[in-house]
Write a protein that holds these residues in place. Structure first.
Motif, mmCIF file in Angstrom:
data_model
loop_
_atom_site.group_PDB
_atom_site.id
_atom_site.type_symbol
_atom_site.label_atom_id
_atom_site.label_comp_id
_atom_site.label_asym_id
_atom_site.label_seq_id
_atom_site.Cartn_x
_atom_site.Cartn_y
_atom_site.Cartn_z
ATOM 1 N N ILE A 1 51.381 17.888 14.371
ATOM 2 C CA ILE A 1 52.630 17.729 13.638
ATOM 3 C C ILE A 1 53.543 18.891 14.013
ATOM 4 O O ILE A 1 53.093 20.026 14.161
ATOM 5 N N ALA A 2 54.816 18.614 14.198
ATOM 6 C CA ALA A 2 55.763 19.673 14.563
ATOM 7 C C ALA A 2 56.127 20.510 13.342
ATOM 8 O O ALA A 2 56.148 20.012 12.211
ATOM 9 N N GLY A 3 56.409 21.779 13.588
ATOM 10 C CA GLY A 3 56.863 22.678 12.540
ATOM 11 C C GLY A 3 58.222 23.249 12.894
ATOM 12 O O GLY A 3 58.639 23.225 14.059
ATOM 13 N N GLU A 4 58.911 23.755 11.902
ATOM 14 C CA GLU A 4 60.226 24.359 12.138
ATOM 15 C C GLU A 4 60.222 25.811 11.689
ATOM 16 O O GLU A 4 59.816 26.126 10.576
ATOM 17 N N ILE A 5 60.675 26.679 12.582
ATOM 18 C CA ILE A 5 60.848 28.092 12.265
ATOM 19 C C ILE A 5 62.248 28.283 11.688
ATOM 20 O O ILE A 5 63.233 27.767 12.222
ATOM 21 N N LYS A 6 62.331 29.053 10.609
ATOM 22 C CA LYS A 6 63.626 29.404 10.025
ATOM 23 C C LYS A 6 63.784 30.914 10.116
ATOM 24 O O LYS A 6 63.349 31.649 9.222
ATOM 25 N N PRO A 7 64.388 31.377 11.233
ATOM 26 C CA PRO A 7 64.449 32.820 11.490
ATOM 27 C C PRO A 7 65.218 33.576 10.415
ATOM 28 O O PRO A 7 66.229 33.096 9.886
ATOM 29 N N LYS B 1 48.441 27.089 12.382
ATOM 30 C CA LYS B 1 48.986 26.513 11.153
ATOM 31 C C LYS B 1 49.393 25.052 11.357
ATOM 32 O O LYS B 1 49.203 24.214 10.466
ATOM 33 N N MET B 2 49.952 24.738 12.517
ATOM 34 C CA MET B 2 50.354 23.358 12.768
ATOM 35 C C MET B 2 49.132 22.445 12.900
ATOM 36 O O MET B 2 49.149 21.303 12.436
ATOM 37 N N TRP B 3 48.064 22.957 13.522
ATOM 38 C CA TRP B 3 46.860 22.135 13.602
ATOM 39 C C TRP B 3 46.200 21.972 12.241
ATOM 40 O O TRP B 3 45.656 20.917 11.924
ATOM 41 N N GLU B 4 46.251 23.026 11.442
ATOM 42 C CA GLU B 4 45.707 22.925 10.089
ATOM 43 C C GLU B 4 46.423 21.839 9.301
ATOM 44 O O GLU B 4 45.798 21.034 8.597
ATOM 45 N N ALA B 5 47.753 21.784 9.458
ATOM 46 C CA ALA B 5 48.540 20.758 8.765
ATOM 47 C C ALA B 5 48.258 19.362 9.307
ATOM 48 O O ALA B 5 48.462 18.364 8.617
ATOM 49 N N THR B 6 47.765 19.291 10.538
ATOM 50 C CA THR B 6 47.452 18.010 11.173
ATOM 51 C C THR B 6 46.025 17.573 10.846
ATOM 52 O O THR B 6 45.626 16.456 11.169
ATOM 53 N N GLY B 7 45.260 18.479 10.214
ATOM 54 C CA GLY B 7 43.914 18.111 9.787
ATOM 55 C C GLY B 7 42.795 18.821 10.504
ATOM 56 O O GLY B 7 41.618 18.498 10.315
ATOM 57 N N ILE C 1 56.224 23.074 7.716
ATOM 58 C CA ILE C 1 55.259 22.241 8.424
ATOM 59 C C ILE C 1 54.853 21.113 7.475
ATOM 60 O O ILE C 1 54.250 21.381 6.443
ATOM 61 N N PRO C 2 55.221 19.874 7.768
ATOM 62 C CA PRO C 2 55.930 19.431 8.960
ATOM 63 C C PRO C 2 57.419 19.770 8.930
ATOM 64 O O PRO C 2 57.974 20.026 7.862
ATOM 65 N N ALA C 3 58.026 19.765 10.109
ATOM 66 C CA ALA C 3 59.467 19.975 10.194
ATOM 67 C C ALA C 3 60.187 18.819 9.515
ATOM 68 O O ALA C 3 59.740 17.666 9.566
#
Length: 355
Positions: free
Chosen positions: A243-249, A330-336, A269-271
């Protein structure tokens, strides 16, 4: 079932030495020690290889250098009748089943150490020589992405030789091709080291001189008012995207300090993007990974223009950060896929790549 001997190789000569220490400490903490005998091999900032046996805190804070066992021989090159592995003082040899490099930046992510691993004939985690070197070189990678047909922001480049020969001519050439703001990046470096944002000629000059401290080539990119979207990819022949994530600098852009020191930026996450954009970005990430002949893992970064909605590929990171605030796990964790299971999968992929 016999435990596998896994060597975490960390530190290194690059400017991302401290990032490597943090990533390694996190992996060491979470790796399943019921499945693996974990050996830690550190490389100092001046390039000395040393065996360290201790806890992750001393890896993270750099004390491992003073606590290393300098009497253990690290032999990864098959020479004559010498055993490949760790040779201890009592003559015992521990052969490594898998090498797990946790080395970001030059000498660790650019194909150089991957060449050594190929000579060792020991399976290793991550991309091979070609993919690592292409992924590390922002300029060459952009040319590969262009060949694949992946959309990118406009860019140009300069070299130390050209810039020193005629500074004004190079600045004029850059300004004729790109509008301010312009992002200035060393061609070969990661973790936002040496990157700056120039909003005028004075800042452009300063940024190029800064970037040239790290590399002889500098990439100049058209700045866009964009959201920063990231995707984690995993696999060898069969490649999957998270799942894609979004960075908010917290600042104008996601810099080194924010990534690894203060962690002031936030992320989703997810974006928060449409299903269509999510699928498009995930597919482009897989195409980029396959396009450089990736193996194991990479993180692929994108821009989504806030005004037009256009999506541009930014870069691929073949050894992304593995700290507790890093986006890749973190993105893989959110994907399971939980952190320790992700480590297992990377080790399995390393072994499968050598079959």
């Amino acid at each position: 079932m016999k435990k596998l001997n896994v060597a975490l190789i960390f530190g290194g000569k690059s400017g991302e030495h401290e990032v490597s220490l943090s990533s390694t400490a996190s992996i060491y903490k979470h790796i399943d020690k019921d499945k693996y005998n974990v050996f830690t091999i550190g490389i100092t900032k001046d390039g000395r290889w040393m065996y360290y046996e201790g806890n992750e805190e001393n890896i993270k804070n750099g004390e491992w250098v003073n606590l290393a066992n300098k009497n253990v021989e690290i032999n990864l090159v098959p020479v004559g009748n010498r055993e490949v592995g760790l040779v201890f003082e009592d003559g015992r040899v521990e052969k490594m089943d898998v090498l797990f490099p946790v080395l970001h930046g030059p000498y660790g992510e650019d194909g150089t150490i991957q060449g050594l691993f190929e000579i060792s004939q020991i399976p290793y985690v991550g991309c091979g020589v070609l993919a690592s070197s292409v992924g590390m070189d922002k300029l060459v990678c952009k040319k590969v992405f262009s060949q694949i047909g992946l959309p990118q922001v406009d860019y140009t480049y300069t070299t130390k030789w050209s810039f020193n020969k005629n500074e004004d001519q190079e600045l004029n050439s850059i300004e004729s091709k790109l509008k301010y703001p312009i992002f200035v990046k060393p061609a070969n470096l990661g973790s936002s080291v040496g990157i700056s944002k120039a909003c005028n000629r004075e800042e452009l000059l300063k940024g190029i001189n800064e970037a040239l401290q790290f590399d002889s080539r500098v990439v100049l990119e058209q700045g866009v008012n964009a959201r920063e979207i990231e995707v984690a990819v995993l696999g060898n022949d069969e490649v999957k995207a998270s799942i894609a994530g979004e960075i908010k600098p917290a600042k104008d852009f996601y810099d080194y300090e924010d990534k690894y020191i203060n962690g002031a930026s936030t992320y989703d996450i997810p974006a928060n993007i449409s299903d269509e954009d999510m699928e498009n970005i995930r597919q482009m990430a897989i195409e980029a990974f396959k396009g450089i002949d990736g193996k194991g893992l990479s993180r692929v970064d994108f821009f989504k223009d806030k005004e037009t909605g256009e999506i541009f590929i930014n870069e691929i990171n073949t050894l992304p950060g593995f700290t507790n605030i890093s986006m890749y796990p973190k993105m893989w964790e959110a994907t399971g896929l939980e952190y320790s299971n992700l480590i297992d999968r990377l080790i399995d992929l390393a072994i499968d790549a050598k079959k």
